[in-house]
Design an enzyme around this catalytic site. Structure first.
Site, mmCIF file in Angstrom:
data_model
loop_
_atom_site.group_PDB
_atom_site.id
_atom_site.type_symbol
_atom_site.label_atom_id
_atom_site.label_comp_id
_atom_site.label_asym_id
_atom_site.label_seq_id
_atom_site.Cartn_x
_atom_site.Cartn_y
_atom_site.Cartn_z
ATOM 1 N N SER A 1 0.828 -1.214 0.000
ATOM 2 C CA SER A 1 0.000 0.000 0.000
ATOM 3 C C SER A 1 0.859 1.258 0.000
ATOM 4 O O SER A 1 0.538 2.233 -0.689
ATOM 5 C CB SER A 1 -0.929 -0.003 1.213
ATOM 6 N N TYR B 1 -13.381 -4.514 -3.456
ATOM 7 C CA TYR B 1 -14.571 -3.919 -4.073
ATOM 8 C C TYR B 1 -15.825 -4.573 -3.510
ATOM 9 O O TYR B 1 -16.612 -3.945 -2.845
ATOM 10 C CB TYR B 1 -14.550 -4.000 -5.613
ATOM 11 N N LYS C 1 0.554 -10.291 6.867
ATOM 12 C CA LYS C 1 0.630 -8.931 7.379
ATOM 13 C C LYS C 1 -0.778 -8.529 7.772
ATOM 14 O O LYS C 1 -1.689 -8.546 6.943
ATOM 15 C CB LYS C 1 1.175 -7.962 6.331
#
Length: 297
Positions: free
Chosen positions: A44, A107, A162
């Site tokens: 990210s 989504y 993670k």
């Protein structure tokens, strides 16, 4: 006590949007020289979500060649198309990456059965180590610990996770459920201030973005754990707790992390992907105040 701090490396761009390999190499070398235990690219913090696939492959190849096995290197290969994930993951692993990291499909929200099918299919086709990436703030839902355990039992190449959640409740449950049966399974927190709690609970440490800016602070914290230095552990926690204020300078926080690296001389530019905002003069003042308060120049 063993512990590890990995850096989810930022991606550095020229102002025209092309990759700034000179700054990127400087960043990687600075991280390694200052003692981080591993590097994650295209997570990210790397803005993978706004990079075309040819640029992502270019970045992955550069990272593999530059890091060159000096520390663990994980490539984020998340995508909304499963076949793209498989192809990109195998490209990275064949080129020399130690592992890949994959988000669940986003989504729409998916339940346990769909998640089992999803990672089962990916793991069967990817010929190397995989870390699951749980980030419910950005995907809209979380991956249950029992699902993670089931997948790790089926596929030996699913080696860790993670868990980017602000609190420790979910991460603590992961450690209890998964590591109790598969002790080698690695569980990392995604927020820097959870590092100590993660390790004390039996996890493996942290993959936290502050280490882009202050790798020396993060590696000193790791050393304190390895040397059972209680005072050093406490100092590390308190320093990181204060530096967490960097995340609050603006939202999204990525321009601040990039600008802080620029102010420390690691990056030539803090340019991000469109429509990521640029840091402002006011942001710079706040960043410098936070860093100088901790004696970081």
């Amino acid at each position: 006590m063993n512990a590890a701090y990995l850096t989810p490396a930022i991606t550095l761009f020229h102002e025209d949007g092309t990759l700034d390999f000179e700054s990127q190499e400087h960043l990687f070398n600075n991280l390694i020289e200052n003692g981080v235990d591993g590097i994650l690219v295209e997570g990210s913090s790397s803005e993978f979500f706004a990079m075309p696939m040819d640029q992502r492959r270019e970045m992955a190849k550069f990272a593999i060649e530059t890091v060159n096995h000096r520390v663990k290197l994980i490539i984020g290969t998340s995508h909304m198309v499963a076949d793209e994930i498989v192809n990109f993951s195998n490209f990275c692993l064949d080129a020399g990456a130690d592992a890949v990291m994959i988000l669940p499909p986003y989504y729409f929200h998916f339940g346990t059965e769909a998640l089992l099918q999803y990672y089962d299919r990916l793991a069967a086709q990817i010929h190397g180590n995989i870390y699951i990436y749980n980030f419910p703030d950005n995907t809209g839902y979380t991956i249950p610990p029992q699902t993670v355990l089931a997948l790790a039992k089926i596929h030996s190449n699913i080696v860790g996770m993670k868990d980017t959640i602000s609190g420790m409740d979910h991460t603590r449950e992961l450690i209890k459920v998964v590591k109790s049966q598969i002790p080698s399974f690695e569980i990392y927190s995604g927020f820097d201030d959870n590092f100590a709690h993660n390790v004390l609970a039996g996890g493996n440490g942290c993959i936290g973005a502050l280490s882009n800016v202050v790798p020396e602070v993060c590696s000193a914290w790791v050393r304190a754990f390895r040397e059972n230095d209680l005072d050093g552990i406490a100092r590390g926690q308190q320093t990181i707790d204060r530096l967490m204020d960097l995340y609050a300078v603006r939202s999204p926080f990525l321009p601040v992390i990039k600008e802080a690296c620029k102010l420390r001389g690691v990056a030539a530019s803090s340019t991000g992907t469109f429509p990521m905002p640029n840091a402002t003069v006011e942001d710079d003042a706040k960043i410098l105040e936070l860093l100088r308060r901790e004696g970081v120049e």
